[in-house]
Design a protein around this motif. Structure first.
Motif, short mmCIF file in Angstrom:
data_model
loop_
_atom_site.label_atom_id
_atom_site.label_comp_id
_atom_site.label_asym_id
_atom_site.label_seq_id
_atom_site.Cartn_x
_atom_site.Cartn_y
_atom_site.Cartn_z
N ASP A 1 40.41 12.29 36.69
CA ASP A 1 41.55 13.11 37.09
C ASP A 1 42.01 14.08 36.01
OD1 ASP A 1 42.52 11.06 35.50
OD2 ASP A 1 44.28 10.66 36.72
N GLY A 2 41.73 13.78 34.75
CA GLY A 2 42.11 14.70 33.68
C GLY A 2 41.22 15.92 33.56
N LEU A 3 40.15 15.96 34.35
CA LEU A 3 39.17 17.05 34.25
C LEU A 3 39.08 17.86 35.53
CD1 LEU A 3 36.32 15.08 32.43
CD2 LEU A 3 38.30 16.24 31.43
N ARG A 4 40.12 17.84 36.34
CA ARG A 4 40.06 18.50 37.64
C ARG A 4 40.51 19.94 37.63
NH1 ARG A 4 42.85 13.41 40.83
NH2 ARG A 4 40.97 12.06 40.92
N THR A 5 40.90 20.46 36.48
CA THR A 5 41.42 21.82 36.42
C THR A 5 40.35 22.80 35.95
OG1 THR A 5 43.29 23.14 35.63
CG2 THR A 5 42.24 21.70 34.03
N THR A 6 40.58 24.09 36.21
CA THR A 6 39.64 25.14 35.82
C THR A 6 39.77 25.46 34.33
OG1 THR A 6 39.68 26.13 38.03
CG2 THR A 6 39.01 27.56 36.22
N VAL A 7 38.64 25.74 33.70
CA VAL A 7 38.64 26.13 32.29
C VAL A 7 39.53 27.36 32.10
CG1 VAL A 7 36.60 27.63 32.48
CG2 VAL A 7 37.13 26.48 30.30
N GLY A 8 40.17 27.44 30.94
CA GLY A 8 41.18 28.47 30.72
C GLY A 8 40.63 29.80 30.21
N GLU A 9 41.41 30.84 30.39
CA GLU A 9 41.02 32.17 29.92
C GLU A 9 40.99 32.25 28.40
OE1 GLU A 9 43.21 35.37 31.57
OE2 GLU A 9 42.60 34.96 33.63
N LEU A 10 41.78 31.44 27.72
CA LEU A 10 41.76 31.41 26.26
C LEU A 10 40.69 30.45 25.74
CD1 LEU A 10 42.83 32.16 23.50
CD2 LEU A 10 44.74 30.57 23.85
N THR A 11 40.54 29.31 26.40
CA THR A 11 39.57 28.33 25.93
C THR A 11 38.13 28.75 26.21
OG1 THR A 11 39.73 27.05 28.00
CG2 THR A 11 41.22 26.43 26.21
N PHE A 12 37.90 29.44 27.32
CA PHE A 12 36.52 29.75 27.72
C PHE A 12 35.75 30.57 26.69
CE2 PHE A 12 33.47 32.37 30.26
CZ PHE A 12 32.57 31.34 30.53
N PRO A 13 36.31 31.67 26.16
CA PRO A 13 35.53 32.43 25.17
C PRO A 13 35.25 31.65 23.89
CG PRO A 13 37.74 33.33 25.40
CD PRO A 13 37.57 32.35 26.50
N ILE A 14 36.14 30.74 23.52
CA ILE A 14 35.87 29.89 22.35
C ILE A 14 34.69 28.98 22.64
CG2 ILE A 14 36.83 28.14 20.79
CD1 ILE A 14 39.63 29.22 21.55
N ILE B 1 27.51 21.15 19.49
CA ILE B 1 28.75 20.81 20.19
C ILE B 1 28.46 20.83 21.68
CG2 ILE B 1 31.18 21.41 20.52
CD1 ILE B 1 30.73 23.21 17.88
N ILE B 2 28.71 19.71 22.35
CA ILE B 2 28.36 19.60 23.77
C ILE B 2 29.58 19.14 24.56
CG2 ILE B 2 26.91 18.41 25.46
CD1 ILE B 2 24.73 18.26 23.35
N GLY B 3 29.89 19.87 25.61
CA GLY B 3 30.95 19.48 26.53
C GLY B 3 30.35 18.77 27.73
N ALA B 4 31.05 17.77 28.24
CA ALA B 4 30.57 17.01 29.40
C ALA B 4 31.61 17.08 30.50
CB ALA B 4 30.29 15.56 29.01
N GLU B 5 31.14 17.23 31.72
CA GLU B 5 32.01 17.52 32.85
C GLU B 5 31.51 16.80 34.11
OE1 GLU B 5 34.07 21.67 34.04
OE2 GLU B 5 31.89 21.72 34.07
N PRO B 6 32.40 16.37 34.98
CA PRO B 6 31.95 15.76 36.24
C PRO B 6 31.27 16.79 37.14
CG PRO B 6 34.30 15.31 35.81
CD PRO B 6 33.87 16.38 34.86
N ALA B 7 30.23 16.37 37.83
CA ALA B 7 29.57 17.28 38.78
C ALA B 7 30.52 17.72 39.89
CB ALA B 7 28.34 16.60 39.37
N GLY B 8 31.51 16.88 40.19
CA GLY B 8 32.47 17.21 41.23
C GLY B 8 33.59 18.14 40.79
N ALA B 9 33.55 18.57 39.53
CA ALA B 9 34.53 19.55 39.01
C ALA B 9 33.84 20.33 37.91
CB ALA B 9 35.78 18.83 38.48
N ASP B 10 32.74 20.99 38.27
CA ASP B 10 31.81 21.55 37.28
C ASP B 10 32.01 23.04 37.03
OD1 ASP B 10 30.88 22.48 39.70
OD2 ASP B 10 28.77 22.05 39.29
N ASP B 11 33.25 23.49 37.02
CA ASP B 11 33.49 24.92 36.84
C ASP B 11 33.04 25.41 35.46
OD1 ASP B 11 35.97 23.25 36.22
OD2 ASP B 11 36.43 25.11 35.16
N THR B 12 33.25 24.60 34.42
CA THR B 12 32.85 25.05 33.09
C THR B 12 31.33 25.12 32.98
OG1 THR B 12 34.83 23.96 32.21
CG2 THR B 12 33.21 24.73 30.62
N TYR B 13 30.65 24.16 33.55
CA TYR B 13 29.18 24.18 33.59
C TYR B 13 28.69 25.48 34.24
CZ TYR B 13 24.45 22.84 35.11
OH TYR B 13 23.10 22.80 35.35
#
Length: 328
Positions: free
Chosen positions: A245-258, A214-226
């Motif tokens: 624009d749909g990927l400009r937010t920070t990863v969540g406290e609930l989603t991150f540990p999953i 399972i691989i997540g992909a993220e823009p380098a300009g909004a790479d908080d999850t990376y």
């Protein structure tokens, strides 16, 4: 529900996570209201990346994005008391439209806090489905403070864009369909912003196809999850700089540990690659997709994922595009 420990830069705390059973229940709950979206192939793109790609077309979903799955499940799960004063959320577009439509289905009102730089087409969609739009500055703090003020003043119930078990379970139904439609995938990819889609996808794929990466992909300009994935704790995005624009937010406290539990890797891609992947998809598949949906293919085109001879499922997250502001 299972539990995870959330490690932020503050103290750790216990939170609940959705299970495969939650996703299956969500699928049954929302089935009368959503589209079961198709999976398509494209020989030309397969040849470009040296792999067999299976595009799960959530751009054909209601409101034009996977977001309706999560919003619909969350809103349909609320009690009459919880919807009595209406619903509120914040969104850069697709989740707002999804909540507005779901609220309409339940016969209640909705308010959506939106950054003031949100595309005109996404604002129009949110308004079309009946939500009242409140603008905020384009940063995480302004979104949160504006939404909290609305909820306190009007007594509305929050349907969070991603940090909500019901939303995550709803988003996971796209992967549930994908695994049914195309079993035995080597890799499943999804874009990641707040992480609702990726964590829901990971919940399903880890349970039903444990040998699939399972691989997540993220823009380098909004790479908080990376960066967070590698650091082991959430590192906020700061000021994002990406066309996605749909990927400009920070990863969540609930989603991150999953994500940290089930996801194989997070990769990041350049803006040029996002635009090229979007263009290639339009030209070769004839699918209209938005920039955020192009990020997984961008990773394959840039070679940041070893795709050689692999069977790869890609969740095409949405297709809401401002045709007057195309990036080419």
């Amino acid at each position: 529900m299972s539990e995870n420990t959330v490690f932020t830069e503050n103290a750790p705390r216990r939170v609940r996570s959705p299970t495969l059973a939650d996703v299956q229940e969500a699928a049954a709950r929302i089935a009368p209201h959503i589209h079961r979206t198709p999976v398509i192939r494209c020989t030309a793109i397969d040849e470009m990346v040296g792999a067999s790609l299976y595009f799960k077309c959530e751009n054909f979903q209601k409101v034009g994005a996977f977001k309706f799955r999560g919003a619909c499940n969350a809103v349909l799960s609320l009690s009459e008391a919880e919807i009595s004063n209406g619903i509120a959320t914040h969104s850069s577009g697709n989740h707002g439209a999804a909540v507005a439509l779901a609220a309409k289905l339940r016969g209640t009102s909705s308010v959506v806090v939106m950054p003031n730089n949100t595309s005109a087409v996404k604002q129009a969609a949110v308004a079309h489905y009946g939500a009242r739009i409140i603008h905020c500055e384009p940063n995480e703090d302004s979104r949160t403070r504006t939404l909290e003020a609305i909820i306190e003043a009007e007594g509305r119930t929050l349907v969070h864009p991603f940090d909500d078990v019901r939303v995550i379970a709803g988003q996971g139904t796209a992967a549930l369909e994908l695994i049914e439609q195309e079993p035995d995938l080597d890799i499943v990819m999804a874009p990641v912003g707040g992480g609702g889609l990726l964590s829901g996808t990971a919940t399903v794929v880890a349970a039903l196809s444990p040998n699939t990466n399972i691989i997540g992909a993220e823009p380098a300009g909004a790479d908080d999850t990376y960066r967070s994935f590698r650091a082991g704790h959430i590192i906020p995005v700061g000021v994002p700089n990406t066309i996605a624009d749909g990927l400009r937010t920070t990863v969540g406290e609930l989603t991150f540990p999953i994500i940290t539990r089930h996801v194989t890797d997070i990769v990041r891609v350049s803006e040029a690659a996002i635009v090229e992947a979007m263009r290639i998809t339009w030209q070769r598949t004839k699918l209209i997709i938005e920039a955020s949906a192009a990020v997984p293919l961008a990773a394959l085109l840039e070679g940041t994922v070893d795709a050689r001879d692999a069977r790869i499922g890609i969740i095409v997250s949405g297709g809401n595009v401002d045709l007057d502001a195309l990036p080419w």
